[in-house]
Design a protein around this motif. Structure first.
Motif, PDB file in Angstrom:
ATOM      1  N   UNK A 199      -4.969  11.419  -5.197  1.00 39.43           N
ATOM      2  CA  UNK A 199      -3.577  11.118  -4.838  1.00 39.43           C
ATOM      3  C   UNK A 199      -2.779  10.711  -6.084  1.00 39.43           C
ATOM      4  N   UNK A 200      -2.545  11.654  -6.982  1.00 42.42           N
ATOM      5  CA  UNK A 200      -1.804  11.309  -8.205  1.00 42.42           C
ATOM      6  C   UNK A 200      -0.371  10.859  -7.944  1.00 42.42           C
ATOM      7  N   UNK A 201       0.202  11.282  -6.813  1.00 38.85           N
ATOM      8  CA  UNK A 201       1.545  10.801  -6.488  1.00 38.85           C
ATOM      9  C   UNK A 201       1.545   9.286  -6.324  1.00 38.85           C
ATOM     10  N   UNK A 202       0.519   8.773  -5.677  1.00 38.72           N
ATOM     11  CA  UNK A 202       0.447   7.328  -5.490  1.00 38.72           C
ATOM     12  C   UNK A 202       0.110   6.619  -6.799  1.00 38.72           C
ATOM     13  N   UNK A 203      -0.589   7.298  -7.685  1.00 38.90           N
ATOM     14  CA  UNK A 203      -0.815   6.737  -9.014  1.00 38.90           C
ATOM     15  C   UNK A 203       0.527   6.542  -9.725  1.00 38.90           C
ATOM     16  N   UNK A 204       1.412   7.516  -9.585  1.00 38.19           N
ATOM     17  CA  UNK A 204       2.734   7.388 -10.207  1.00 38.19           C
ATOM     18  C   UNK A 204       3.546   6.283  -9.544  1.00 38.19           C
ATOM     19  N   UNK A 205       3.400   6.129  -8.224  1.00 41.61           N
ATOM     20  CA  UNK A 205       4.158   5.070  -7.547  1.00 41.61           C
ATOM     21  C   UNK A 205       3.657   3.685  -7.941  1.00 41.61           C
ATOM     22  N   UNK A 206       2.374   3.568  -8.267  1.00 38.65           N
ATOM     23  CA  UNK A 206       1.876   2.288  -8.774  1.00 38.65           C
ATOM     24  C   UNK A 206       2.638   1.895 -10.040  1.00 38.65           C
ATOM     25  N   UNK A 207       2.772   2.847 -10.953  1.00 42.65           N
ATOM     26  CA  UNK A 207       3.501   2.570 -12.194  1.00 42.65           C
ATOM     27  C   UNK A 207       4.968   2.255 -11.904  1.00 42.65           C
ATOM     28  N   UNK A 210      -3.741  16.880 -12.542  1.00 47.65           N
ATOM     29  CA  UNK A 210      -3.929  15.484 -12.144  1.00 47.65           C
ATOM     30  C   UNK A 210      -4.783  15.370 -10.888  1.00 47.65           C
ATOM     31  N   UNK A 211      -4.746  16.409 -10.053  1.00 49.18           N
ATOM     32  CA  UNK A 211      -5.547  16.399  -8.829  1.00 49.18           C
ATOM     33  C   UNK A 211      -7.035  16.570  -9.111  1.00 49.18           C
ATOM     34  N   UNK A 212      -7.369  16.922 -10.331  1.00 49.53           N
ATOM     35  CA  UNK A 212      -8.764  16.965 -10.731  1.00 49.53           C
ATOM     36  C   UNK A 212      -9.261  15.619 -11.226  1.00 49.53           C
ATOM     37  N   UNK A 213      -8.350  14.664 -11.348  1.00 45.19           N
ATOM     38  CA  UNK A 213      -8.696  13.319 -11.824  1.00 45.19           C
ATOM     39  C   UNK A 213      -8.732  12.328 -10.670  1.00 45.19           C
TER      40      UNK A 213
END
Length: 230
Positions: A163-171, A157-160
């Motif tokens: 801050x994928x953690x914050x992407x998850x928190x958005x959801x 996910x870090x290649x996309x």
């Protein structure tokens, strides 16, 4: 050595359980007191989808990576800017939960059940992403810091996004008020966007200054949280 490790893990387990119980009591208080009833079924639904995965993930971390769990339990920020972010986030959640309970009590806006169930599915998807980020990044502290021997993670996910953690928190955070059946709480939670933007700005500054290779990583991975958007 074995006894020392056992005692440390025992303390960590006790700390984790204490956090879960206190969180459960706090969320229940903030939801059911304003609702004026334990019949607030959306509140029970949120508690289930919030705390059951939390407990499962916690046990997995306890077994596979107790040091990561220890980092996740630490919420003491050193950066003054991040302390402000924590306070603002707390006020946001406080307002959103209380308003959701009041919405149930007074029936301001009643969402159809399919919306609630769809939001629940999105919430669980957010938890899956959250768990994957934890698996990919062993340096994932809850505080903004550069750890000893930390390396840039640029795979998965870090290649996309950076801050994928914050992407998850958005959801998680934007589906949460809909799970609770409150459109008004959803509007309140939109405050999370400028809050997290403030956190990311400071976090990236800290990482660029203290983490070797992060500047190059920023050039490689263009998006912060949402692919092709931000």
């Amino acid at each position: 050595m074995f006894m020392g490790e056992y005692c440390m893990n025992g303390k960590l387990f006790a700390q984790a359980i204490t956090k879960v119980i206190s969180g459960l009591l706090l969320v229940g208080f903030l939801l059911f007191l304003p609702a004026g009833s334990f019949l607030y079924w959306n509140g029970w639904l949120l508690i289930a989808v919030l705390f059951v995965p939390m407990i499962v993930v916690g046990f997995v971390m306890m077994k596979k990576n107790p040091e990561l769990l220890r980092k996740r339990l630490n919420v003491k920020e050193e950066q003054s800017e991040q302390k402000t972010v924590i306070v603002l986030s707390g006020v946001m959640f406080l307002a959103a939960f209380i308003v959701a309970g009041l919405n149930f009590r007074f029936g301001w806006i009643v969402l159809q059940k399919w919306i609630v169930y769809a939001a629940t599915a999105v919430f669980l998807l957010g938890y899956i992403l959250y768990a994957e980020v934890l698996r990919e990044n062993a340096y994932l502290s809850r505080t903004v810091e550069v750890q000893e021997n930390q390396k840039v993670i640029d795979t998965g996910l870090y290649g996309i996004v950076r801050h994928p953690m914050y992407m998850s928190t958005f959801l998680l955070f934007f589906s949460m008020p809909l799970v609770l059946g409150s459109v008004i709480s959803f509007v309140i939670m939109l405050v999370y966007i400028p809050i997290i933007a403030k956190r990311i700005r400071n976090e990236e500054q800290v990482l660029e200054e203290g983490l070797a290779g992060y500047s190059d990583y920023k050039k490689k991975v263009k998006y912060k949280v949402i692919p092709y958007v931000w």
